[in-house]
Write an enzyme that holds these catalytic residues in place. Structure first.
Site, PDB file in Angstrom:
ATOM      1  N   ALA A  72       0.874  -1.176   0.000  1.00  0.00           N
ATOM      2  CA  ALA A  72       0.000   0.000   0.000  1.00  0.00           C
ATOM      3  C   ALA A  72       0.912   1.228   0.000  1.00  0.00           C
ATOM      4  O   ALA A  72       2.077   1.139   0.381  1.00  0.00           O
ATOM      5  CB  ALA A  72      -0.874  -0.020   1.240  1.00  0.00           C
ATOM      6  N   GLY A 118       0.323  -5.078   0.453  1.00  0.00           N
ATOM      7  CA  GLY A 118      -0.882  -4.989  -0.362  1.00  0.00           C
ATOM      8  C   GLY A 118      -0.731  -5.656  -1.725  1.00  0.00           C
ATOM      9  O   GLY A 118      -1.715  -6.137  -2.298  1.00  0.00           O
ATOM     10  N   GLU A 121      -1.350  -9.189  -1.164  1.00  0.00           N
ATOM     11  CA  GLU A 121      -2.768  -9.343  -0.820  1.00  0.00           C
ATOM     12  C   GLU A 121      -3.630  -9.315  -2.080  1.00  0.00           C
ATOM     13  O   GLU A 121      -4.585 -10.072  -2.205  1.00  0.00           O
ATOM     14  CB  GLU A 121      -3.196  -8.244   0.156  1.00  0.00           C
ATOM     15  CG  GLU A 121      -2.449  -8.361   1.483  1.00  0.00           C
ATOM     16  CD  GLU A 121      -2.910  -7.355   2.508  1.00  0.00           C
ATOM     17  OE1 GLU A 121      -2.417  -6.213   2.438  1.00  0.00           O
ATOM     18  OE2 GLU A 121      -3.754  -7.677   3.349  1.00  0.00           O
ATOM     19  N   GLU A 143       3.907  -5.994   6.988  1.00  0.00           N
ATOM     20  CA  GLU A 143       3.193  -4.899   7.667  1.00  0.00           C
ATOM     21  C   GLU A 143       3.562  -4.722   9.135  1.00  0.00           C
ATOM     22  O   GLU A 143       3.595  -3.594   9.632  1.00  0.00           O
ATOM     23  CB  GLU A 143       1.678  -5.100   7.549  1.00  0.00           C
ATOM     24  CG  GLU A 143       1.091  -4.783   6.182  1.00  0.00           C
ATOM     25  CD  GLU A 143       1.157  -5.949   5.210  1.00  0.00           C
ATOM     26  OE1 GLU A 143       1.907  -6.916   5.466  1.00  0.00           O
ATOM     27  OE2 GLU A 143       0.456  -5.892   4.189  1.00  0.00           O
TER      28      GLU A 143
END
Ligand code: NAI
Length: 684
Positions: A72, A118, A121, A143
Site C-alpha cells: 500500500a 498490499g 494481498e 506490515e
C-alpha cells in the site's frame, strides 16, 4: 494484441485468445504501490473486465521492470488522521481485492521482483499465482514492521490458503521469501524461470483450470477446536520477541485470527477494523517514521553521477573489525584483499568468513565464490589495485599515521582512503598525508554483519566529493551511511556512553544488574546496558569512556577501572558485570537489589537524551531526523519510540528538560541540561 485500454495507472490489453493482460504501472513512480487513486482506478478496470464481451481470463502483472507491487502507498497511509479515514482506505483495498476474487473467470497474478504487503494481498485475491524463480523475486507481508498487520484481506486469505502456522509465521515476522520457498509453502502455485512465466499464466487460463480447495489439514488449522490452542502457542512465542505494550500489532493479529479465523467474511471485516485501530497508534506512526529515516539514509548514499561502482576493496588490519568488514564486503560481491601482519590472523578470518557466507548464502557454490573473492594478502599487493582502502588496524596514532605514509604514494589516483577509527580525530590522522583532505572516516559498528549503520566522518577540510563516494560505498555494501562531524565519539558512541556509565553508577549504588538491564529492556532497548558493556568488552568501554571524559561532561566510575584492572573484561573473560560460562552463556550475577522504577529509567535514558541534545547543538549531525536515525540504527534504540528526539517531542520538550533539572538537583551535574535545550524548547 487485439485492443488495449489505457488508464492513468493501469492498462488492459486483450489478446487474440481473449485473455486480458492487466498491467499496473503507477504514474510518476519508480515502483508500483496501492494508493487511493490506484485502487479507485482498479475498480474501473474491474468494471471494464466485467463488461461484455468478457475475457476468458485475466492476468495481473506489472508494467515496471523492478517488480510487481511494493505494498500500500505508505505516504498516503501516514496521512490518515483517524479511525474512520483509515477504515475507508482499508475498505477500498479490501473491496477491490474482493471484486478480483469474485470475477467470473480465472485470474492469475504474474509475479517477478517484489510482491509485498498490499501487492501480495492483491495476488492472493487471484485464482492462481505464478512467480519468477529469480534472485530478485521477494514475497511477503511485512506490515508488522510498520506497526500494523495485513488489512487488504491478507490475514484472512493467507491463513486460509497455507494454514495458520505458516501464515502466522510469515505475517508475524514480516520476513520475505523467495519464489522457491513461496511455492513450497503454497503461497504461489508455480515457480518458473522468467521466460516461461507468461506461458504458464496463459495455460492456466486456456485450460480453464479451477482451483482445488485447501487440503483438510490446512483447513483444520483454522477450525474452532485448533485455534485457541494454536493461538496460545503463537502468542507465547511472539511474547518472547516483543512486548505487547511496545508492539501491539502482532498480538492484535493473533487475536483477530483466534476469534474470527473460522469465518472468512467476519475475519475480513475484523482484520480491517484492527488495522484501522493500529494505523493511528503511536507505535505505527513511529515505525513508519523509522521506515522513512532508513530511506533518507539510503538517499544520502546516492552515487555521484557517472561514478563507477567500487569493485576492489583493500582492508588493512584483520582483527575483530577489519576481518568482519572484509568478509562483509566479499559477501556483497566485492573483490577483497585483506592485509595483516601474521598469516595465522588471516586464517582465523577466513574461518569466520566461511561461517558467515554459509549462514547467509546457504548454497555451496555461492559460498565458494564468496570465499574466492576474499583474498589474504600479507604483502599488501591489493593496495595498488584498490578503489577503496579501509584501514582497521589498532587504535594508535603513530601506527595509523605510519601506515598512511607508506600507502599514499602507492594508491591509484582517485582511490578512496578510509579509517575505521572510533576515537582518533581525523584532523590528527590526516596530518600524515600529502593530501589530508582525502581521508574519510568509515566507522562500522560491532558486529559488522548485524549493525546496519556506518558513520561517515568528515572534518571541515575533508574533500566533499570523497565523502560522498565513501557514503555511496556504504550503500553499495547494503549499509546505511550517516554523515557525522569528526569529534569525540562521533554520534553513536558519544550518546551511548553516558547511558552505559549511568548504568555502572546505578550498579555502584547497589541496584542489581538485572534491575538495571530490565529497566532498559522495558523501555525498549534491545539489550541491557551492563550486558551490552560485557559484550563489547569492559576494556574497550573504558578506553572510549576515558577518551570522552577528557573532552565532555562524562565521569568514569571507579568500578569500571577496577574491573578492568582485575581482568574482568566481560564475556571474553567469563566475568564482567555478570558471570558467563565458557560458551559465553549467562551463568549468574549474585546480586538482586533494587527494583524497576521511573527514576532508574529517567536516569539511564535522560543521560542519553541530554547528550543527544548536545550533539544537535554542536551540529554533529545536521538535524534531529538524522540524529534519531543514527541512534536507532546504531544502537537499536527502541524503534517504536521513533528515536530520542521524537521521544522528547512525545514526552514534551519543556517537561523533559525540567525532569533533567530535578535529576541534577538529586544526582549531580551529569544531568545538567545541555545549553541546546533552550532552543529546542523554543521550537516546541
Ligand atoms: P584488533 O586489535 O582486533 O585488530 C587490529 C588488527 O590490526 C590486528 O590483527 C593487528 O595485527 C593488525 N595490525 C596492527 N598494525 C598493523 C599494520 N601496521 N599493518 C597491518 N595490520 C596491522 O582491533 P579492532 O577492535 O578490530 O579495531 C580496529 C579499529 O577499528 C580501531 O581503529 C578501532 O578503534 C576501530 N573500531 C573498533 C570497534 C570494536 O568494537 N572493536 C568498533 C568500531 C571501530
Amino acid at each position: 494484441m487485439k485492443h488495449a485500454k489505457t488508464y492513468k495507472h493501469w492498462r488492459i490489453e486483450r489478446d487474440e485468445q481473449g485473455i486480458a493482460w492487466v498491467y499496473i504501472d503507477k504514474a510518476d513512480s519508480n515502483a508500483n504501490s496501492l494508493s487511493i487513486d490506484v485502487l479507485n482506478e482498479l475498480n474501473s478496470v474491474i468494471d471494464a473486465l466485467m463488461t461484455k464481451p468478457q475475457p476468458i481470463g485475466a492476468v495481473f502483472l506489472s508494467g515496471k521492470p523492478n517488480g510487481f507491487i511494493a505494498g500500500a502507498d505508505i505516504n498516503e497511509f501516514t496521512k490518515v488522521k483517524n479511525y474512520d479515514e483509515a477504515l475507508s482506505f482499508i475498505k477500498l483495498g479490501q473491496g477491490a481485492v474482493d471484486r478480483i476474487e469474485s470475477l467470473p473467470f480465472t485470474t492469475v497474478a504474474m509475479i517477478y521482483g517484489f510482491c509485498l504487503g498490499g501487492g501480495l494481498e492483491l495476488a492472493l485475491g487471484c485464482t492462481f499465482r505464478v512467480a519468477e524463480d529469480g534472485p530478485k523475486t521477494k514475497l511477503g507481508l511485512p506490515e508488522v514492521q510498520l506497526g500494523i498487520h495485513p488489512g487488504f484481506g491478507g490475514s484472512m486469505r493467507l491463513t486460509q490458503l497455507i494454514g495458520a502456522p505458516a501464515a502466522m509465521d510469515l505475517m508475524l515476522t514480516g520476513r520475505t521469501i523467495n519464489a522457491k520457498s513461496a511455492k513450497k509453502m503454497g503461497v504461489v502455485d508455480y515457480c518458473v524461470p522468467l521466460r516461461h512465466l507468461k506461458n504458464v499464466a496463459q495455460n492456466l487460463i486456456m485450460e480453464r483450470t479451477s482451483r482445488k480447495p485447501a487440503k483438510g489439514s490446512v483447513q483444520m488449522t483454522n477450525s474452532a477446536f485448533v485455534r485457541p490452542f494454536l493461538a496460545r502457542i503463537i502468542r507465547k512465542k511472539t511474547a518472547q520477541k516483543a512486548k505487547i505494550a511496545h508492539y501491539p500489532a502482532p498480538f492484535a493479529l493473533i487475536d483477530v485470527w483466534k476469534q474470527y479465523g473460522g469465518n472468512p467474511r467476519t475475519m475480513l471485516e475484523e482484520e480491517g477494523k484492527s488495522v484501522a485501530r493500529l494505523v493511528t497508534d503511536a507505535t505505527a506512526r513511529n515505525l513508519v517514521r523509522v521506515f522513512f529515516l532508513r530511506d533518507r539514509l539510503k538517499e544520502l548514499g546516492k552515487s555521484p553521477a557517472n561514478e563507477p561502482k567500487i569493485r576492489n576493496v583493500h582492508v588493512i588490519g584483520a582483527g575483530v573489525m577489519g576481518g568482519d568488514i572484509a568478509a562483509w564486503c566479499a559477501l556483497q560481491g566485492l573483490q577483497v584483499t585483506l592485509q595483516d601482519r601474521k598469516p595465522e590472523i588471516l586464517a582465523k578470518v577466513l574461518q569466520r568468513a566461511y561461517k558467515l557466507f554459509d549462514k547467509r548464502l546457504k548454497d555451496r557454490l555461492l559460498v565458494q565464490a564468496a570465499m574466492d573473492r576474499l583474498i589474504p594478502d600479507i604483502g599488501g599487493y591489493g593496495v595498488e589495485r584498490a578503489d577503496i582502502i579501509v584501514e582497521a588496524i589498532i587504535e594508535n596514532v603513530e601506527a595509523k599515521q605510519g601506515l598512511y605514509r607508506s600507502l599514499e604514494p602507492r594508491m591509484k589516483p582517485g582511490a578512496l582512503l578510509t579509517t575505521n577509527t572510533s576515537s582518533i580525530p581525523l584532523e590528527i590522522l590526516s596530518q600524515a598525508l600529502k593530501k589530508p583532505e582525502r581521508l574519510v572516516g568509515l566507522h562500522f559498528f560491532n558486529p559488522v554483519a548485524q549493525m546496519p549503520l556506518i558513520e561517515i566522518v568528515t572534518t571541515p577540510h575533508t574533500d566533499a566529493a570523497c565523502a560522498q563516494r565513501v557514503a555511496a560505498f556504504a550503500k553499495q555494501i547494503d549499509r546505511l551511511p550517516l554523515p557525522v562531524k569528526s569529534g569525540p565519539g562521533f554520534l553513536v558512541n558519544r550518546i551511548l556512553m553516558p547511558y552505559l556509565l549511568e548504568a555502572v553508577t546505578l550498579y555502584t549504588e547497589g541496584i542489581s544488574q538485572q534491575v538495571i538491564d530490565s529497566t532498559a529492556l522495558d523501555f525498549g532497548m534491545p539489550m541491557g546496558p551492563l550486558h551490552l558493556a560485557d559484550t563489547v568488552g569492559l576494556d574497550i568501554c573504558l578506553s572510549v569512556a576515558e577518551i570522552l571524559s577528557k573532552q565532555l561532561n562524562v565521569k568514569v566510575p571507579d568500578v569500571l577501572r577496577e574491573k578492568v584492572a582485575r581482568g574482568e573484561l566481560g564475556i571474553k573473560t567469563g566475568h564482567g558485570f555478570y558471570m558467563y560460562a565458557k560458551d559465553g552463556k549467562f551463568s549468574g550475577s549474585g546480586n538482586t537489589g533494587g527494583k524497576i522504577s521511573k527514576e532508574v529509567t529517567d536516569r539511564l535514558i535522560g543521560r542519553m537524551i541530554n547528550e543527544a541534545v548536545a550533539c544537535l547543538r554542536e551540529g554533529v549531525v545536521s538535524d534531529a531526523e538524522l540524529l534519531d536515525a543514527g541512534v536507532i540504527f546504531g544502537t537499536g534504540f527502541a524503534p517504536f519510540r521513533g528515536g530520542p528526539m521524537q521521544y522528547v517531542r512525545d514526552s514534551g520538550t519543556k517537561r523533559y528538560a525540567s525532569r533533567l533539572e530535578e535529576l541534577q538537583t538529586q544526582f549531580g551535574d551529569s544531568f545538567k541540561p545541555d545549553a541546546g535545550w533552550s532552543s529546542l524548547a523554543g521550537q516546541n
